[in-house]
Design an enzyme around this catalytic site. Structure first.
Site, PDB file in Angstrom:
ATOM      1  N   ARG A 258       0.840  -1.341  -0.871  1.00  0.00           N
ATOM      2  CA  ARG A 258       0.169   0.029  -0.158  1.00  0.00           C
ATOM      3  C   ARG A 258       0.679   0.999   0.011  1.00  0.00           C
ATOM      4  O   ARG A 258       1.913   1.305   0.554  1.00  0.00           O
ATOM      5  CB  ARG A 258      -0.542   0.053   1.002  1.00  0.00           C
ATOM      6  N   ASP A 259       0.134   2.597  -0.761  1.00  0.00           N
ATOM      7  CA  ASP A 259       1.241   3.397  -0.473  1.00  0.00           C
ATOM      8  C   ASP A 259       1.352   4.374   0.593  1.00  0.00           C
ATOM      9  O   ASP A 259      -0.345   4.576   1.027  1.00  0.00           O
ATOM     10  CB  ASP A 259       0.405   4.331  -2.140  1.00  0.00           C
TER      11      ASP A 259
ATOM     12  N   ASN B 132       4.956   6.738 -13.552  1.00  0.00           N
ATOM     13  CA  ASN B 132       5.054   7.625 -13.789  1.00  0.00           C
ATOM     14  C   ASN B 132       6.654   7.499 -14.488  1.00  0.00           C
ATOM     15  O   ASN B 132       7.816   6.508 -13.908  1.00  0.00           O
ATOM     16  CB  ASN B 132       5.368   8.488 -12.687  1.00  0.00           C
TER      17      ASN B 132
ATOM     18  N   HIS C 224       7.527   1.390 -11.097  1.00  0.00           N
ATOM     19  CA  HIS C 224       6.362   0.662  -9.943  1.00  0.00           C
ATOM     20  C   HIS C 224       5.111   1.093 -10.693  1.00  0.00           C
ATOM     21  O   HIS C 224       5.156   2.380 -11.015  1.00  0.00           O
ATOM     22  CB  HIS C 224       6.512   1.505  -8.735  1.00  0.00           C
TER      23      HIS C 224
ATOM     24  N   HIS D 265       1.289   2.459 -10.168  1.00  0.00           N
ATOM     25  CA  HIS D 265       0.121   2.125  -8.806  1.00  0.00           C
ATOM     26  C   HIS D 265      -0.910   1.597  -9.652  1.00  0.00           C
ATOM     27  O   HIS D 265      -1.575   1.755 -10.811  1.00  0.00           O
ATOM     28  CB  HIS D 265      -0.028   4.064  -9.447  1.00  0.00           C
TER      29      HIS D 265
HETATM   30  P1  AMP Z   1       5.686   8.385  -8.180  1.00  0.00           P
HETATM   31  O1  AMP Z   1       5.773   9.751  -7.712  1.00  0.00           O
HETATM   32  O2  AMP Z   1       5.090   7.152  -9.264  1.00  0.00           O
HETATM   33  O3  AMP Z   1       7.626   8.219  -7.414  1.00  0.00           O
HETATM   34  O4  AMP Z   1       5.430   7.323  -6.332  1.00  0.00           O
HETATM   35  C1  AMP Z   1       5.955   7.050  -5.480  1.00  0.00           C
HETATM   36  C2  AMP Z   1       4.929   6.780  -4.362  1.00  0.00           C
HETATM   37  O5  AMP Z   1       6.239   5.996  -3.598  1.00  0.00           O
HETATM   38  C3  AMP Z   1       4.145   7.853  -3.818  1.00  0.00           C
HETATM   39  O6  AMP Z   1       2.752   7.688  -4.188  1.00  0.00           O
HETATM   40  C4  AMP Z   1       4.709   7.949  -2.338  1.00  0.00           C
HETATM   41  O7  AMP Z   1       3.604   8.262  -1.616  1.00  0.00           O
HETATM   42  C5  AMP Z   1       5.128   6.362  -2.577  1.00  0.00           C
HETATM   43  N1  AMP Z   1       5.605   5.894  -1.486  1.00  0.00           N
HETATM   44  C6  AMP Z   1       7.165   6.879  -1.033  1.00  0.00           C
HETATM   45  N2  AMP Z   1       8.225   5.666   0.285  1.00  0.00           N
HETATM   46  C7  AMP Z   1       6.863   5.228   0.371  1.00  0.00           C
HETATM   47  C8  AMP Z   1       6.979   3.276   1.234  1.00  0.00           C
HETATM   48  N3  AMP Z   1       7.971   3.785   2.239  1.00  0.00           N
HETATM   49  N4  AMP Z   1       5.840   2.806   1.220  1.00  0.00           N
HETATM   50  C9  AMP Z   1       4.837   3.014   0.535  1.00  0.00           C
HETATM   51  N5  AMP Z   1       4.919   4.146  -0.358  1.00  0.00           N
HETATM   52  C10 AMP Z   1       5.829   4.709  -0.506  1.00  0.00           C
END
Ligand code: AMP
Length: 114
Positions: free
Chosen positions: A29-30, A87, A100, A102
């Site tokens: 989970r995010d 992204n 990753h 989403h």
């Molecule tokens: P992006 O902007 O596509 O690189 O997405 C990175 C995502 O990772 C964001 O939605 C953050 O909220 C999420 N994120 C960052 N660190 C963590 C973590 N330790 N556990 C879960 N989600 C994370």
């Protein structure tokens, strides 16, 4: 290749709320969810961005989407609908440089995305 927080999660070195994992992918989970369901699906292989994908990664990319499909069913959002987003680099808002996907669902989604 530089390590990231997602590399550490995939190796179990830091905690995450893991909802699915197998030999190729991990999903958790995010931390800052943008929808009632917001799960990140990552390959265990540390590919930094979509730009770094190689032909040999074709099967792995398929596994990311098959895992997303399975998680959408598990989360009860498959029938209503959901969105998958990857992204790539700064203009798209990528902040973690480990590929990753989403998986977002549980609310209506607007279009076009921001
Ligand atoms: P992006 O902007 O596509 O690189 O997405 C990175 C995502 O990772 C964001 O939605 C953050 O909220 C999420 N994120 C960052 N660190 C963590 C973590 N330790 N556990 C879960 N989600 C994370």
């Amino acid at each position: 290749m530089s390590d990231t927080i997602f590399g550490k999660i995939s190796r179990g070195e830091i905690p995450a709320d893991i909802v699915y994992q197998d030999e190729a992918v991990v999903a958790f989970r995010d931390l800052n969810p943008q929808a009632p369901t917001h799960v990140l699906v990552i390959p265990r292989k540390p590919i930094p961005t979509l730009n770094a994908l190689e032909a040999e990664d074709a099967e792995l990319v398929g596994k990311l989407f098959l895992a997303a499909r399975k998680i959408a069913e598990q989360e009860g959002i498959a029938a209503a609908g959901y969105r998958t987003v990857i992204n790539c680099n700064a203009a798209a808002g990528q902040t973690v440089f480990h590929l990753h996907l989403h998986l977002l669902g549980g609310r209506p989604m607007g279009w076009p995305p921001g």
